[in-house]
Design a protein around this motif. Structure first.
Motif, short mmCIF file in Angstrom:
data_model
loop_
_atom_site.label_atom_id
_atom_site.label_comp_id
_atom_site.label_asym_id
_atom_site.label_seq_id
_atom_site.Cartn_x
_atom_site.Cartn_y
_atom_site.Cartn_z
N ASP A 75 0.81 -1.19 -0.08
CA ASP A 75 0.02 -0.24 -0.11
C ASP A 75 0.79 1.30 0.08
N ASP A 76 1.98 1.21 0.72
CA ASP A 76 2.95 2.37 0.46
C ASP A 76 3.76 2.45 -0.54
N GLY A 77 3.59 1.74 -1.84
CA GLY A 77 4.28 1.76 -2.91
C GLY A 77 5.62 0.96 -2.88
N HIS A 78 5.87 0.42 -1.79
CA HIS A 78 6.91 -0.63 -1.98
C HIS A 78 6.74 -1.99 -2.34
N TYR A 79 8.02 -2.56 -2.62
CA TYR A 79 7.87 -3.97 -3.38
C TYR A 79 7.65 -5.20 -2.35
N VAL A 80 7.23 -6.13 -2.46
CA VAL A 80 7.35 -7.38 -1.71
C VAL A 80 7.66 -8.56 -2.83
N ILE A 81 8.86 -9.15 -2.44
CA ILE A 81 9.01 -10.27 -3.45
C ILE A 81 9.15 -11.75 -2.56
N SER A 82 8.97 -12.84 -3.30
CA SER A 82 8.96 -14.12 -2.62
C SER A 82 10.14 -14.72 -3.37
N SER A 83 10.96 -15.48 -2.48
CA SER A 83 11.98 -15.86 -2.92
C SER A 83 11.93 -17.60 -2.31
N ARG A 84 11.43 -18.46 -3.16
CA ARG A 84 11.21 -19.72 -2.78
C ARG A 84 12.63 -20.59 -1.98
N ASN A 85 13.40 -20.60 -2.69
CA ASN A 85 14.64 -21.30 -2.16
C ASN A 85 15.12 -20.74 -0.83
N MET A 86 14.88 -19.69 -0.44
CA MET A 86 15.18 -19.08 0.65
C MET A 86 13.99 -19.15 1.99
N SER A 87 12.88 -19.57 1.44
CA SER A 87 11.58 -19.64 2.30
C SER A 87 11.48 -18.15 2.87
N GLU A 88 11.49 -17.04 2.08
CA GLU A 88 11.39 -15.74 2.74
C GLU A 88 10.68 -14.79 1.78
N ILE A 89 10.07 -14.13 2.31
CA ILE A 89 9.46 -12.84 1.67
C ILE A 89 10.15 -11.53 2.12
N THR A 90 10.31 -10.83 1.39
CA THR A 90 11.32 -9.63 1.40
C THR A 90 10.69 -8.35 0.81
N LYS A 91 10.59 -7.36 1.86
CA LYS A 91 9.95 -6.02 1.40
C LYS A 91 11.04 -5.00 1.00
N ILE A 92 11.12 -4.51 0.10
CA ILE A 92 12.15 -3.67 -0.54
C ILE A 92 11.73 -2.29 -0.84
N ASN A 93 12.43 -1.32 -0.52
CA ASN A 93 12.18 0.22 -0.82
C ASN A 93 12.26 0.43 -2.49
#
Length: 613
Positions: free
Chosen positions: A360-378
């Protein structure tokens, strides 16, 4: 006031005026120096001191929102090894804050590059950065093979889409058209709209299609494709997109089902198939897998000295096809962040990005399967805002002690929560689910507020998708499972479900608010027909081909020569118009002549087949 007094004040007025001019000039000079001395660049690509940079990389700078810096005020100096001057085009893109240097030729391998933004008026350096290109360039054939191996591992090996079906099979000359079969097993007041999917055919007969299906199983649209396609869906601007393997890019169709555009990553990177997002402003988010040769023996014991390591690239492309934002896993993740990946192999895929969304704030969330991680980046600076799951998890999970693993399909919902498809590769026992979290970025908590887990459990090690619909229902596509798609309401009651014919799957299945009919639907047979099976005679296994020209229920049975029923291959299942194939495995049957029969629409069709062992 006396004349003396007037003269006195008049005498003072001139010096005051001159002082005003001097102060104004001093202010302007000071302000200009302040602009010169203040670095207003908040983002660059490559980042300063980046390594493993592509030799075809553009250089991108972005200023902060309060800056009035324009391209007329500055120039750029780019130099390589031994002061080699690198020429190129330096230009400003539409937002007025992003400046791009496009070199006229490739950088050298293993070259140290220095880039400086310089004020034209003063010659002072506004911003500088240094980066180093990759030491070795991986051979294109090797890179393509590695990417293909990664896709085969996740999606299956597929089949030759140009396979020629023998002309002796009536109705299937010139390559034939065998559509994926859809069987609806639950249809109880599902959401409005239609179902979008592209089949992955891991059998030897089914052709690749992109298809749009109505709730009653009829096809609103279907198009045979020359190669397997992925991620067929509708975007906010009304365009439909799909990824095609042959071209290695996404194609866009308008509401007339005409291809009107295509989208691919820039800077020399190969476009990845996992996701595409057209933003509200018309810009495109894409991803790429970047294969680099790395000495893994310096990172893990037993690592290969010349390992092919695959990283993740995220790009934002503007409407003029410029890369205006780029984010690389090499700059922000460690290879050892991988979750249960064998880092001593010759080929290492430590990240494996598979989805992104805009918060909602315009930043991006990405899914990295082989890290079992969701990352939010500016989305302005590229900096990591937070990391959820995996080895670098920054959150406390609430109501979810098992967390998620090897996930897909991160989405921000209208309610402000996040949904994702948890493949559950590391659950014990293994199962997959759709799960919803409420993220508190202040308290750093991830609270599970909802999940759907099928009973009995369904597990798919790869692929999968989930999304919350406007009416509160949730869709789940199950990847490599026998069940292809499930839709549940807010009470977790299944309201719609279907599966594909054996060995057919779909990477993602979407429900879209779309009901636009094409002017015609190609590849619909003119009449019902049961054609000859192939091969015939056969040893062990053969395929039975039939045509349906209107949606109806189908039954196919096999009898011996005396009319005794032996097997039911399809039992009163609905089929939409199209051409179909059903495999028949003879099992323990003895050699001889057998009868197969198609019952549909009140008509009966019969043929003989010969089994030889």
């Amino acid at each position: 006031m006396t004349k003396y007094s007037k003269a006195f004040y008049a005498g003072l007025m001139f010096p005051i005026s001159r002082m005003g001019i001097l102060l104004t000039a001093l202010f302007l000079f000071t302000n200009h120096n302040s602009a010169d001395s203040k670095d207003v660049i908040i983002y660059s690509s490559p980042i300063d001191n980046a390594e493993l940079v592509n030799v075809m990389e553009n250089i991108i700078f972005k200023t902060d929102k309060n800056s009035d810096l324009s391209i007329e005020q500055m120039t750029i100096s780019v130099k390589g090894n031994d002061g080699r001057i690198i020429s190129g085009k330096f230009f400003e893109v539409g937002d007025g804050r992003t400046f791009i240097f496009d070199p006229h030729e490739k950088y050298h391998t293993g070259e140290n590059i220095t880039a400086e933004l310089i004020f034209i008026s003063t010659g002072k350096v506004l911003h500088s950065l240094n980066f180093r290109t990759s030491e070795k360039i991986i051979d294109k054939k090797v890179r393509d093979r590695i990417i293909k191996d990664l896709r085969d591992e996740e999606f299956g090996t597929g089949v030759n889409p140009n396979r020629i079906i023998p002309e002796s099979i009536g109705g299937y000359n010139n390559g034939g058209i065998i559509k994926p079969q859809v069987t609806i097993t639950k249809n109880n007041n599902p959401s409005d709209g239609t179902i979008f999917f592209a089949n992955i055919a891991n059998d030897t007969v089914t052709s690749p299609f992109i298809m749009i299906m109505k709730n009653n199983g009829e096809m609103l649209f279907q198009r045979q494709m020359p190669e397997t396609c992925y991620d067929f869906k509708v975007h906010i601007n009304g365009l439909m997109t799909y990824f095609q393997n042959i071209a290695e890019k996404f194609y866009a169709m308008d509401s007339t089902y005409t291809v009107v555009d295509s989208f691919a990553t820039g800077n020399g990177y190969l476009t990845d198939l996992h996701d595409i997002l057209i933003k509200d402003d018309g810009n495109i988010l894409l991803m790429s897998y970047d294969v680099q040769i790395i000495d893994m023996s310096l990172i893990v014991p037993g690592g290969s000295k010349n390992a092919n390591v695959t990283g993740l690239i995220i790009q934002e492309i503007d409407q003029s096809d410029n890369v205006i934002f780029q984010w690389r896993s090499w700059d922000h993740f460690e290879i050892t962040d991988a979750d249960s990946v064998n880092l001593s192999l010759n080929n290492v895929d430590y990240c494996h990005g598979n989805a992104f969304d805009v918060d909602d704030d315009g930043h991006y969330v990405i899914s990295s399967r082989n890290m079992s991680e969701i990352t939010k980046i500016n989305s302005e600076t590229g900096a990591i805002i937070w990391r959820l799951g995996g080895k670098n998890n920054q959150f406390t999970f609430i109501n979810d002690p098992i967390e998620f693993s090897y996930q897909h399909a991160i989405h921000k919902t209208e309610a402000g929560t996040f949904t994702l498809f948890d493949n559950g590769n590391f659950h014990s026992p293994k199962f997959s689910r759709s799960v919803e979290y409420r993220i508190d970025e202040t308290a750093m908590t991830a609270e599970k507020v909802w999940e759907y887990r099928n009973v009995p459990s369904i597990y798919t090690f790869a692929m999968g998708y989930t999304e919350r619909l406007e009416n509160g229902n949730t869709t789940v596509s199950w990847g490599f499972a026998n069940t292809a798609y499930t839709e549940v309401n807010s009470s977790n009651e299944v309201v719609f479900e279907f599966n594909f014919s054996p060995a057919n799957f779909s990477y993602r299945i979407f429900r879209e608010n779309w009901n636009v009919s094409p002017e015609f639907i190609p590849n619909i047979p003119d009449e019902f027909a049961l054609t000859l099976n192939y091969p015939n005679p056969f040893n062990g296994r053969t395929n039975i081909y039939y045509n349906i020209n209107t949606g109806s229920n189908v039954t196919i049975k096999v009898y011996d020569i005396l009319g005794k029923e032996l097997k039911t291959l399809i039992n009163n299942e609905f089929r939409s118009p199209g051409k179909y194939v059903t495999p028949f495995d003879s099992g323990d049957l003895a050699s001889g002549v057998y009868i197969y029969q198609l019952l549909t629409g009140g008509e009966i069709y019969t043929h003989k087949m010969v089994l030889t062992k």
